[in-house]
Design a protein around this motif. Structure first.
Motif, PDB file in Angstrom:
ATOM      1  N   MET A  87     -49.117  -9.534 139.876  1.00  0.00           N
ATOM      2  CA  MET A  87     -48.405  -8.572 139.039  1.00  0.00           C
ATOM      3  C   MET A  87     -47.010  -8.281 139.605  1.00  0.00           C
ATOM      4  O   MET A  87     -46.862  -8.101 140.805  1.00  0.00           O
ATOM      5  CB  MET A  87     -49.192  -7.272 138.982  1.00  0.00           C
ATOM      6  N   ARG A 114     -43.643  -5.882 139.575  1.00  0.00           N
ATOM      7  CA  ARG A 114     -42.947  -4.664 139.155  1.00  0.00           C
ATOM      8  C   ARG A 114     -41.465  -4.906 139.287  1.00  0.00           C
ATOM      9  O   ARG A 114     -41.024  -5.565 140.238  1.00  0.00           O
ATOM     10  CB  ARG A 114     -43.288  -3.504 140.074  1.00  0.00           C
ATOM     11  N   ASP A 152     -42.444  -7.856 143.954  1.00  0.00           N
ATOM     12  CA  ASP A 152     -41.651  -6.924 143.137  1.00  0.00           C
ATOM     13  C   ASP A 152     -40.151  -7.145 143.295  1.00  0.00           C
ATOM     14  O   ASP A 152     -39.706  -7.679 144.306  1.00  0.00           O
ATOM     15  CB  ASP A 152     -41.977  -5.480 143.523  1.00  0.00           C
ATOM     16  N   ASP A 190     -44.361  -7.217 134.713  1.00  0.00           N
ATOM     17  CA  ASP A 190     -45.510  -6.610 134.022  1.00  0.00           C
ATOM     18  C   ASP A 190     -45.329  -5.108 133.940  1.00  0.00           C
ATOM     19  O   ASP A 190     -45.653  -4.488 132.942  1.00  0.00           O
ATOM     20  CB  ASP A 190     -46.811  -6.866 134.791  1.00  0.00           C
ATOM     21  N   GLU A 191     -44.839  -4.531 135.025  1.00  0.00           N
ATOM     22  CA  GLU A 191     -44.711  -3.068 135.069  1.00  0.00           C
ATOM     23  C   GLU A 191     -43.291  -2.681 135.429  1.00  0.00           C
ATOM     24  O   GLU A 191     -42.661  -3.319 136.276  1.00  0.00           O
ATOM     25  CB  GLU A 191     -45.659  -2.483 136.127  1.00  0.00           C
ATOM     26  N   PRO A 244     -41.513   0.629 136.749  1.00  0.00           N
ATOM     27  CA  PRO A 244     -41.576   2.029 137.181  1.00  0.00           C
ATOM     28  C   PRO A 244     -40.240   2.729 136.953  1.00  0.00           C
ATOM     29  O   PRO A 244     -39.226   2.328 137.512  1.00  0.00           O
ATOM     30  CB  PRO A 244     -41.906   1.934 138.673  1.00  0.00           C
ATOM     31  N   GLU A 298     -38.109   5.673 129.627  1.00  0.00           N
ATOM     32  CA  GLU A 298     -39.317   5.166 128.969  1.00  0.00           C
ATOM     33  C   GLU A 298     -39.019   4.545 127.610  1.00  0.00           C
ATOM     34  O   GLU A 298     -39.582   3.519 127.237  1.00  0.00           O
ATOM     35  CB  GLU A 298     -40.292   6.322 128.760  1.00  0.00           C
ATOM     36  N   ARG A 337     -40.561  -3.778 125.167  1.00  0.00           N
ATOM     37  CA  ARG A 337     -41.903  -4.192 124.687  1.00  0.00           C
ATOM     38  C   ARG A 337     -41.825  -4.710 123.262  1.00  0.00           C
ATOM     39  O   ARG A 337     -42.374  -5.754 122.926  1.00  0.00           O
ATOM     40  CB  ARG A 337     -42.866  -2.989 124.671  1.00  0.00           C
ATOM     41  N   PRO A 379     -44.014  -5.940 128.886  1.00  0.00           N
ATOM     42  CA  PRO A 379     -44.064  -5.034 130.043  1.00  0.00           C
ATOM     43  C   PRO A 379     -44.541  -3.638 129.681  1.00  0.00           C
ATOM     44  O   PRO A 379     -44.493  -3.247 128.511  1.00  0.00           O
ATOM     45  CB  PRO A 379     -42.591  -4.964 130.462  1.00  0.00           C
ATOM     46  N   SER A 380     -45.015  -2.887 130.671  1.00  0.00           N
ATOM     47  CA  SER A 380     -45.259  -1.470 130.384  1.00  0.00           C
ATOM     48  C   SER A 380     -44.525  -0.584 131.381  1.00  0.00           C
ATOM     49  O   SER A 380     -44.322  -0.967 132.540  1.00  0.00           O
ATOM     50  CB  SER A 380     -46.749  -1.142 130.359  1.00  0.00           C
ATOM     51  N   VAL A 416     -44.204   2.599 133.807  1.00  0.00           N
ATOM     52  CA  VAL A 416     -45.069   3.509 134.568  1.00  0.00           C
ATOM     53  C   VAL A 416     -44.201   4.652 135.093  1.00  0.00           C
ATOM     54  O   VAL A 416     -43.211   4.418 135.781  1.00  0.00           O
ATOM     55  CB  VAL A 416     -45.817   2.823 135.733  1.00  0.00           C
TER      56      VAL A 416
END
Ligand code: TYM
Length: 323
Positions: A1, A3, A33, A138-139, A141, A147, A154, A171-172, A174
């Motif tokens: 994963m 980041r 990352d 993937d993520e 932060p 956001e 996305r 991606p999401s 966090v």
């Protein structure tokens, strides 16, 4: 994963950037990352070229001083050719309405200034999507002000994948449990912001201890005299509790229970921030005094990030019928 996240050199980094973002990247990251200085994002409003270059350097030093591994960092403009290409593909998948809906565009362009706003201010969230999608993150932060931009990334990834073929990771975002939005100490209705010209309510990572204490002591609270965590009714007080909570690892309500006066709380916030920032400030100064080390870290980061993104960009161009 993987980041991935970034910080824009639109000013000096402040404790909102640190507690809400950079410190977390350093603590929670894993080997693959990527964290970068998004200097291209600092060009969307009038800026000074030499100052931009100096601030980009300073922020690269901040990332490393905060504990992010030197082999995880890069500077965005070192990838400008790849990012320029991918931004164009994504702009052609993004509607005007989607871009114009972004809160930061609305805030910064202002109602009457809209026609004068740079097109880059409208499209910079698409560049941000390119940052994220190029590296297959993937993520992401971020503090809660970013956001909405990750949501756009996305949406664009999904749309591109379903229209032309699967190429992008969706991606999401966090967001942190604490310090997702540190507020300006002098104006708790606003978030702490590096591009503010009036710095009385902004505590910078590189502020010396006296300055930190002075700014915290002058923080706007209220005249209720109730030491409780009530962000809607007492936003200034809640902000101080949140900052201390982020520094001590406690919950803001728990922090509130330990104090019986606003003055004592302010003393404790100042002490905690001074201790939190001291080692970072010292390390940043050391790095800025050794230009060769920073240059080497930057050059190696550029090679790594370019290699990492090239395959994905080639596939996207091919699927889109160009290149
Ligand atoms: P930037 O430079 O505005 O902010 C960097 C990070 O700090 C967080 N942040 C805050 N957190 C808490 N309280 C605050 N007052 C506060 N102010 C800022 C932000 O949420 C962010 O996580 N466009 C982005 C940078 C960017 C990026 C990207 C991020 C460029 N490309 C790709 C993620 C992925 C920006 O200007 O962040």
């Amino acid at each position: 994963m993987t980041r991935l996240s970034a910080i824009t050199p639109s000013g000096h980094a402040h404790v909102g950037n640190y507690l809400g973002a950079v410190r977390r990247w350093a603590r929670e990251g894993s080997a693959g990352d990527l964290y970068f200085v998004s200097d291209l994002h600092a060009m969307t409003t009038p800026y000074h070229p030499q100052r931009l270059r100096a601030r980009a350097r300073e922020l690269l030093a901040v990332l490393i001083a905060a504990g992010i591994e030197p082999d995880q960092v890069f500077v965005q403009s070192d990838l400008i050719r790849q990012l320029g290409a991918l931004t164009w593909l994504l702009e052609c998948a993004c509607s005007f309405g989607e871009a114009a809906r972004m809160t930061q565009f609305k805030d910064k362009a202002g109602a009457e200034g809209r026609t004068a706003a740079r097109v880059g201010l409208l499209t910079y969230p698409v560049l941000m999507a390119a940052d994220i999608l190029l590296q297959g993150a993937d993520e992401v932060p971020v503090g809660d002000d970013q956001e909405q931009h990750v949501e756009l990334a996305r949406a664009l990834a999904r749309r591109f994948n379903s229209t032309y073929g699967e190429v992008f990771v969706v991606p999401s975002a966090v967001t942190p449990a604490a310090a997702a939005r540190v507020r300006d100490l002098a104006d708790p209705a606003r978030k702490m912001d590096k591009s503010r010209s009036d710095a009385v309510g902004v505590v910078y990572i590189l502020d010396d201890p006296d300055m930190v204490r002075r700014k915290v002591k002058r923080a706007v609270t209220d005249s209720l005299g109730r030491l409780e965590y009530r962000p809607d009714e007492q936003p200034g007080l809640a902000n101080l509790l949140e900052i201390l909570a982020a520094c001590t690892g406690k919950a803001p309500r728990e922090v509130a229970d330990g104090f019986d006066s606003y003055d004592r709380l302010k003393e404790a916030v100042a002490d905690a921030l001074i201790e939190e920032l001291r080692p970072i400030r010292d390390r940043v100064r050391g790095l800025l005094d050794d230009p060769l080390e920073l240059d080497n870290i930057r050059a190696a980061g550029a090679v790594r990030a370019t290699e990492r993104g090239s395959h994905r960009l080639e596939s996207a161009l091919r699927l889109a019928g160009v290149g």
